[in-house]
Design a protein around this motif. Structure first.
Motif, mmCIF file in Angstrom:
data_model
loop_
_atom_site.group_PDB
_atom_site.id
_atom_site.type_symbol
_atom_site.label_atom_id
_atom_site.label_comp_id
_atom_site.label_asym_id
_atom_site.label_seq_id
_atom_site.Cartn_x
_atom_site.Cartn_y
_atom_site.Cartn_z
ATOM 1 N N HIS A 205 83.496 48.150 35.651
ATOM 2 C CA HIS A 205 82.180 47.517 35.707
ATOM 3 C C HIS A 205 81.629 47.250 34.309
ATOM 4 C CE1 HIS A 205 78.194 47.354 38.200
ATOM 5 N NE2 HIS A 205 78.599 46.183 37.789
ATOM 6 N N PHE A 206 81.199 46.017 34.093
ATOM 7 C CA PHE A 206 80.486 45.634 32.863
ATOM 8 C C PHE A 206 79.147 45.046 33.297
ATOM 9 C CE2 PHE A 206 83.827 46.026 29.644
ATOM 10 C CZ PHE A 206 84.969 46.071 30.424
ATOM 11 N N PRO A 207 78.213 45.908 33.677
ATOM 12 C CA PRO A 207 76.975 45.423 34.306
ATOM 13 C C PRO A 207 76.231 44.439 33.417
ATOM 14 C CG PRO A 207 76.993 47.840 34.139
ATOM 15 C CD PRO A 207 78.209 47.354 33.465
ATOM 16 N N GLY A 208 75.802 43.354 34.070
ATOM 17 C CA GLY A 208 75.005 42.363 33.349
ATOM 18 C C GLY A 208 75.805 41.388 32.515
ATOM 19 N N GLN A 209 77.119 41.618 32.421
ATOM 20 C CA GLN A 209 77.917 40.699 31.604
ATOM 21 C C GLN A 209 78.700 39.728 32.481
ATOM 22 O OE1 GLN A 209 79.549 44.025 28.743
ATOM 23 N NE2 GLN A 209 79.838 42.027 27.789
ATOM 24 N N SER A 210 79.052 38.580 31.908
ATOM 25 C CA SER A 210 79.894 37.624 32.617
ATOM 26 C C SER A 210 81.344 38.091 32.541
ATOM 27 C CB SER A 210 79.772 36.241 31.963
ATOM 28 O OG SER A 210 81.011 35.572 31.959
ATOM 29 N N SER A 211 82.016 38.103 33.696
ATOM 30 C CA SER A 211 83.421 38.517 33.729
ATOM 31 C C SER A 211 84.281 37.712 32.770
ATOM 32 C CB SER A 211 83.996 38.327 35.132
ATOM 33 O OG SER A 211 83.350 39.108 36.084
ATOM 34 N N TRP A 212 84.038 36.409 32.764
ATOM 35 C CA TRP A 212 84.868 35.561 31.908
ATOM 36 C C TRP A 212 84.593 35.852 30.436
ATOM 37 C CZ3 TRP A 212 89.155 32.880 32.972
ATOM 38 C CH2 TRP A 212 89.407 32.504 34.291
ATOM 39 N N GLY B 42 80.729 40.482 36.759
ATOM 40 C CA GLY B 42 80.375 41.723 36.077
ATOM 41 C C GLY B 42 81.476 42.770 36.108
ATOM 42 N N PHE B 43 82.598 42.401 36.711
ATOM 43 C CA PHE B 43 83.746 43.316 36.739
ATOM 44 C C PHE B 43 84.957 42.658 36.085
ATOM 45 C CE2 PHE B 43 81.131 44.855 40.201
ATOM 46 C CZ PHE B 43 81.308 46.233 40.199
ATOM 47 N N VAL B 44 85.867 43.512 35.665
ATOM 48 C CA VAL B 44 87.173 43.037 35.201
ATOM 49 C C VAL B 44 88.236 43.870 35.900
ATOM 50 C CG1 VAL B 44 88.736 43.143 33.208
ATOM 51 C CG2 VAL B 44 86.530 42.005 32.989
ATOM 52 N N PHE C 145 91.115 40.435 55.591
ATOM 53 C CA PHE C 145 90.743 41.765 55.102
ATOM 54 C C PHE C 145 91.953 42.397 54.426
ATOM 55 C CE2 PHE C 145 89.356 46.088 54.940
ATOM 56 C CZ PHE C 145 87.966 46.017 54.888
ATOM 57 N N CYS C 146 91.778 42.770 53.175
ATOM 58 C CA CYS C 146 92.877 43.317 52.374
ATOM 59 C C CYS C 146 92.564 44.763 52.021
ATOM 60 C CB CYS C 146 93.022 42.478 51.103
ATOM 61 S SG CYS C 146 94.284 43.062 49.961
ATOM 62 N N SER C 147 93.468 45.674 52.423
ATOM 63 C CA SER C 147 93.273 47.091 52.113
ATOM 64 C C SER C 147 94.630 47.752 51.904
ATOM 65 C CB SER C 147 92.524 47.776 53.251
ATOM 66 O OG SER C 147 92.394 49.161 52.982
ATOM 67 N N PRO C 148 94.845 48.451 50.793
ATOM 68 C CA PRO C 148 93.982 48.565 49.628
ATOM 69 C C PRO C 148 93.674 47.188 49.065
ATOM 70 C CG PRO C 148 95.801 50.121 49.494
ATOM 71 C CD PRO C 148 96.078 49.236 50.645
ATOM 72 N N ASN C 149 92.439 47.057 48.619
ATOM 73 C CA ASN C 149 91.959 45.737 48.262
ATOM 74 C C ASN C 149 92.440 45.273 46.889
ATOM 75 O OD1 ASN C 149 89.524 44.049 46.860
ATOM 76 N ND2 ASN C 149 89.743 43.538 49.020
ATOM 77 N N ASN C 150 92.807 44.012 46.848
ATOM 78 C CA ASN C 150 92.978 43.303 45.599
ATOM 79 C C ASN C 150 91.742 42.427 45.479
ATOM 80 O OD1 ASN C 150 93.737 41.694 43.500
ATOM 81 N ND2 ASN C 150 95.474 40.727 44.528
ATOM 82 N N PRO C 151 90.871 42.608 44.513
ATOM 83 C CA PRO C 151 91.057 43.285 43.232
ATOM 84 C C PRO C 151 90.418 44.663 43.094
ATOM 85 C CG PRO C 151 89.132 41.906 43.118
ATOM 86 C CD PRO C 151 89.663 41.789 44.530
ATOM 87 N N THR C 152 89.604 45.114 44.049
ATOM 88 C CA THR C 152 88.787 46.307 43.762
ATOM 89 C C THR C 152 89.573 47.603 43.815
ATOM 90 O OG1 THR C 152 88.128 46.740 46.063
ATOM 91 C CG2 THR C 152 86.793 45.162 44.823
ATOM 92 N N GLY C 153 90.749 47.564 44.457
ATOM 93 C CA GLY C 153 91.545 48.775 44.577
ATOM 94 C C GLY C 153 91.059 49.726 45.655
ATOM 95 N N ALA C 154 90.004 49.342 46.374
ATOM 96 C CA ALA C 154 89.455 50.227 47.404
ATOM 97 C C ALA C 154 90.282 50.151 48.680
ATOM 98 C CB ALA C 154 88.009 49.833 47.703
#
Lengths: 460, 460
Positions: B402-409, B435-437, B238-247
């Motif tokens: 967030h890039f909903p519906g898109q491929s991250s790559w 869907g995220f970058v 468990f990583c907090s603050p989280n990498n990658p979400t920053g939460a």
């Protein structure tokens, strides 16, 4: 007795208040009489206070439980500290754990200091480096140590030391390989194999782990194993000049070893951390042997050349020619390990390594090595004059002294008790080391001379 | 296409001349259409030249073969280099791999330079240090970060970085534990688990390895997993603050996590490498939660606080209270791992760490962190102004767009192609990142401002 408080710690303070119950669920800690001296630090007679303690439901890794006592060198250090507590005024001299003592030549530390200072500047700052090491250093290692042997810069993986690389290599191989080690040998090969699950349980009757091929190296065979009676294994750990015996394998012997590996399809992990101590024409690298690139990995270190034991810098060579049975390059998997489980050696240490390989740095390293080799001669002459059979020394910073019929730990304890000199018991390196003591030549000159005098008093 | 030449290398030169045949014996390298972008670096169309090559008889470690493509960050770096080759004149800005860019404060580098220079003196030289780290540094870490939380100096294991410690912790646990990870999460947890053999094969349909519990963290659950539907595992990363979400998890959430672990008898490996970025009252250490010492290990690092990504220094806390199911202290086994598979962090880096924790050092670190947090605001404001849903940022140096519906790559590739800015595709951190970058705020101010302008051009 003090020694009984801790299981596997090298820090005297570590877990000292902890009571750990040697109960029926951990029968592996029961000890034989013979290992008494080692196992005092394993068994514990402290009172049971565990009833209230919360425990997780995670099972202890069964491979960890196979390990006998602590890792050898922290264990030696712990005994030294215990001795110091018993004799607070003793002038203890450590010729034990092979720790360098002489200052690092200034040409090398200046380069590290400059690199450190540059990290405060916009132009000199660098963050993550390549996990495999800086290009310049990889190139310098390749050209200095493998100039005409066909090793390329990209075959070199720079690391924080050979010991750490041995574990990463074991991680690469995984649990399902069989290994062979010289007996005696540097304990990290065996212990890391146990941790990875490559071995069976420890058999106290023979002082060996199951599923390891112990290749006996003794005065009778010139410290080179009888390969005709050596079982085939996947991996062969081979250290030359050897730690602890100080024996360097000849070109002919290493040619035999490479042929043996090729016949069996084995991979050799060749530890050349003492290569620069070689005084005669024994090979300094396994790659001097034709065909070795197809069967051998080589690991080495700046620790004993430049006094980098605390600075931490080494390297491992994995030639592109080395392939697993399915043709997959070993180097690609090692690269993946290095990228996933490691993040590169310190950039400051790498600046030091680069300075080591400059013309001035090389000269400075050779001077330091020359100094330790003079120490070695003093120690050899001392034991020779006392009538002992003495081995090693010529091509290595270790003197291997024979005490036939005696227990290594007894000899170690007697020397420590009566002379306040720390050595290393030969049996700590495997059952083949029983009856020997390793004396390291890493020490200030005055200390080595003083130790020699004390040996002469003890054994006159 | 260039990218197809190498399997898992982060060095552009590594094994570049090597031809590796993707033949029938390695079906694991066959790829689905969906992973096309990743897998271009896995498949190979180079000619077959293997007929003559000697192979050993050692089988490749089957766990290594499970790994998908290269480790994420070297892979990102490789793509950056490939882009630079395609556009040699492009001003590429890297907000990708989370690499610090600002010079290390002089109070810290001076201490390292002094330590380096002292190694050339008789009084200042030191060889092998304690594998667990220098006493002063262990004490300073304990008092600075865990002052009133009951963590003792001897609970602290100083290391060459949290990433390296994660692998050593996995080695400690062994192959027979089950693990849970946040999804998305830092890929070292999963990849090291795969290497150790804790997981099953990779299932391309769900983009997950077998036998790992992926705890989905997304905007819907406030980036904290639904523990009521989380399966019991031995270990929870468990990583907090989280990498990658920053939460960053709140006190209430972490209390739930500790209770969940306690209920299941699990061990939490808590990664607090970004703890000092926390701006609100989220806990900076898991040990702020009552009872955590009985269930949690914490690993952390100077990398993102002091710009030590290249210097290499971190630590891991293993409290004495943490026990395996049989009552054996986890710390004793971790100590054995550290002593056997590691030889301590560089003494020069440790001098830097000690300077970091002086009053001046702490202030200097906070200034650097403050600078990166200003960058974060610029990036957040940019994406907010463009109408994206943006997460993280407040308590971490990462912005999760967030890039909903898109491929991250696809998004990663488009941003790189059109703006010459390197980001990190969210799906590189697990299927939950699709869907995220991730946009990192580690960069010079001018570069961050320039990247913001380019984003505005691209998405206006």
């Amino acid at each position: 007795m003090q020694l009984s408080a801790s299981i596997s710690s090298s820090s005297s303070a570590f877990l000292s208040q902890q009571s750990w119950q040697n109960d029926s669920r951990t029968p592996k800690f029961s000890v034989s009489v013979r290992r008494d001296l080692i196992c005092k630090c394993v068994a514990s007679s402290t009172p049971i206070e565990k009833a209230e303690a919360y425990t997780t439901k995670v099972s202890r890794n069964a491979n960890m439980a196979k390990l006998q006592a602590g890792y050898l060198f922290p264990e030696i250090n712990r005994r030294k500290l215990a001795h110091l507590e018993k004799y607070p005024d003793a002038q203890v001299i450590s010729l034990g754990i092979g720790d360098t003592t002489e200052p690092i030549p200034e040409v090398i530390t200046s380069a590290m200091a400059e690199r450190a200072k540059a990290l405060s500047t916009l132009g000199g700052y660098s963050g993550y480096g390549a996990e495999q090491g800086e290009k310049k250093l990889r190139a310098a290692i390749a050209s200095t140590y493998y100039g005409d042997l066909g090793i390329e810069d990209s075959d070199i993986f720079v690391s924080d030391g050979a010991k750490c690389d041995i574990s990463r290599l074991q991680l690469l191989f995984g649990a399902n390989v069989s290994i062979a080690v010289q007996d005696p040998s540097y304990p990290a090969y065996v212990d890391s194999g146990v941790i990875l699950g490559q071995t069976g349980q420890f058999d106290k009757d023979v002082e060996k782990y199951g599923n390891i091929e112990y290749m006996r190296c003794n005065p009778e065979n010139g410290f080179f194993p009888d390969l005709s009676s050596t079982s085939k294994t996947d991996v062969i750990f081979f250290c030359s000049p050897n730690n602890p015996t100080g024996a360097a394998a000849t070109r002919e012997q290493l040619t035999q070893l490479v042929q043996f590996a090729k016949k069996n399809g084995s991979i050799i992990v060749y530890d050349s951390a003492y290569g620069m101590y070689i005084a005669d024409d024994c090979p300094r690298s396994i790659y001097e042997i034709p065909g070795a690139k197809e069967v051998a990995i080589e690991t080495s270190s700046f620790s004993k050349y430049a006094g980098f034991t605390g600075v931490r810098l080494g390297w491992t060579v994995v030639p592109k020619e080395l392939l697993f049975s399915d043709g997959f390059p070993v180097a690609k998997d090692f690269n993946r390990i290095v990228c996933t489980c490691f993040n590169g050696a310190s950039n400051i240490s790498q600046a030091g390594g680069l300075a080591c390989l400059s013309p001035e740095g090389l000269k400075a390293m050779r001077d330091v090595i020359g100094f330790y080799k003079e120490n070695t001669e003093i120690i050899m002459d001392t034991f020779n004059s006392l009538g002992f059979n003495v081995y090693g020394g010529k091509n290595a910073p270790y003197v291997w002294v024979h005490f036939p019929g005696q227990s290594s730990w007894d000899v170690f304890a007697e020397i420590l008790e009566k002379t306040h000199v720390v050595t290393t018991p030969g049996s700590g390196f495997g059952p083949g080391g029983e009856g020997f003591v390793r004396v390291s030549s890493f020490g200030h000159r005055a200390n080595v001379l003083e130790a020699a005098e004390r040996f002469k008093q003890l054994y006159k």
